[in-house]
Write an enzyme that holds these catalytic residues in place. Structure first.
Site, PDB file in Angstrom:
ATOM      1  N   ASN A 115      28.814 -35.183  -7.456  1.00 40.57           N
ATOM      2  CA  ASN A 115      27.734 -36.174  -7.346  1.00 40.57           C
ATOM      3  C   ASN A 115      28.201 -37.421  -6.600  1.00 40.57           C
ATOM      4  O   ASN A 115      27.485 -37.951  -5.740  1.00 40.57           O
ATOM      5  CB  ASN A 115      27.206 -36.569  -8.723  1.00 40.57           C
ATOM      6  CG  ASN A 115      26.184 -35.586  -9.256  1.00 40.57           C
ATOM      7  OD1 ASN A 115      25.561 -34.849  -8.513  1.00 40.57           O
ATOM      8  ND2 ASN A 115      26.019 -35.581 -10.566  1.00 40.57           N
ATOM      9  N   HIS A 160      23.511 -36.832  -5.467  1.00 45.88           N
ATOM     10  CA  HIS A 160      22.861 -36.102  -6.561  1.00 45.88           C
ATOM     11  C   HIS A 160      22.039 -34.914  -6.070  1.00 45.88           C
ATOM     12  O   HIS A 160      21.879 -33.927  -6.788  1.00 45.88           O
ATOM     13  CB  HIS A 160      21.999 -37.047  -7.397  1.00 45.88           C
ATOM     14  CG  HIS A 160      22.829 -37.996  -8.205  1.00 45.88           C
ATOM     15  ND1 HIS A 160      23.400 -37.650  -9.403  1.00 45.88           N
ATOM     16  CD2 HIS A 160      23.214 -39.278  -7.960  1.00 45.88           C
ATOM     17  CE1 HIS A 160      24.091 -38.671  -9.881  1.00 45.88           C
ATOM     18  NE2 HIS A 160      23.996 -39.675  -9.024  1.00 45.88           N
ATOM     19  N   ASP A 218      22.373 -31.306  -7.615  1.00 50.49           N
ATOM     20  CA  ASP A 218      21.261 -30.460  -8.071  1.00 50.49           C
ATOM     21  C   ASP A 218      21.298 -29.090  -7.404  1.00 50.49           C
ATOM     22  O   ASP A 218      21.077 -28.060  -8.050  1.00 50.49           O
ATOM     23  CB  ASP A 218      19.914 -31.130  -7.780  1.00 50.49           C
ATOM     24  CG  ASP A 218      19.600 -32.282  -8.725  1.00 50.49           C
ATOM     25  OD1 ASP A 218      20.333 -32.461  -9.725  1.00 50.49           O
ATOM     26  OD2 ASP A 218      18.615 -32.998  -8.461  1.00 50.49           O
ATOM     27  N   GLU A 241      25.456 -30.462 -16.607  1.00 55.73           N
ATOM     28  CA  GLU A 241      26.135 -29.347 -15.939  1.00 55.73           C
ATOM     29  C   GLU A 241      26.685 -28.326 -16.938  1.00 55.73           C
ATOM     30  O   GLU A 241      27.578 -27.555 -16.622  1.00 55.73           O
ATOM     31  CB  GLU A 241      27.260 -29.872 -15.034  1.00 55.73           C
ATOM     32  CG  GLU A 241      28.421 -30.529 -15.740  1.00 55.73           C
ATOM     33  CD  GLU A 241      28.221 -32.017 -16.050  1.00 55.73           C
ATOM     34  OE1 GLU A 241      29.214 -32.653 -16.438  1.00 55.73           O
ATOM     35  OE2 GLU A 241      27.106 -32.544 -15.934  1.00 55.73           O
TER      36      GLU A 241
END
Length: 196
Positions: free
Chosen positions: A83, A88, A92, A118
């Site tokens: 991240n 981000h 994702d 996660e």
């Protein structure tokens, strides 16, 4: 009277067809709402609510039949770095790709769930701990060898435990979480079986 009766019959038929259409629409909407309530919006995997329901059901079944019930918890190693380095959106995308990978290698009888962030949980039914550990080791290797689009490779740590006689949902989740913590603490990218 015959004419009035014929008109009333036609009106009833028409209203019945309309009612069937409304019921059909409500059933479709209810199905969508049920899916949204029991599945993760990012990955479409089962969510905690679905896991809790399935685990309750499987615990009852295991107490009766004793065929083996195992729980696996996995966590993406160094996910914060992904991240922080790539953003981000890439994070994702990695979670989605891993979810798809897990779905492709699971048995139809298993349940893959996004537990949070996660972390994922896999519910294995009719499986003993030694068979589950072999299976999870293969999963770990497949993930390690998979080429993710933006980040190339990643690893995951795994905890695994087996249902014990008269176990509770909370007890088995606590044990698998402890095993995962040990896998992360002992160097990551490994499978640790809960032992005590």
């Amino acid at each position: 009277l015959e004419e009035a009766n014929k008109r009333l019959t036609q009106e009833v038929d028409f209203k019945t067809k309309e009612l069937h259409k409304v019921i059909e629409e409500l059933e479709k909407k209810n199905s969508v709402l049920t899916f949204q309530a029991t599945h993760d919006s990012l990955t479409s995997l089962a969510n905690r609510l679905k896991l809790n329901d399935e685990l309750d059901r499987e615990i009852l079944r295991e107490n009766r039949y004793k065929n083996g019930l195992c729980l696996i918890m996995l966590d993406i190693d160094k996910f914060k770095n992904i991240n922080d380095t790539y953003g981000h959106k890439v994070g994702d995308d990695v979670i989605i790709a891993l979810s798809n990978k897990l779905l492709n290698i699971q048995r139809k009888s298993d349940l893959v769930c996004r537990y949070g962030g996660e972390e994922f949980i896999i519910l294995l039914i009719d499986t003993n701990i030694s068979h589950a550990k072999q299976m999870v080791e293969k999963v770990r290797l497949k993930i390690e060898q998979y080429k993710f689009k933006e980040i190339d490779t990643l690893t995951c740590s795994f905890g695994i435990t087996q249902f014990k006689n008269e176990d509770t949902k909370e007890g088995i989740i606590k044990r698998v979480d402890e095993a995962l913590y040990k896998a992360k603490h002992n160097g990551k990218n490994q499978v640790i079986k809960y032992e005590k």
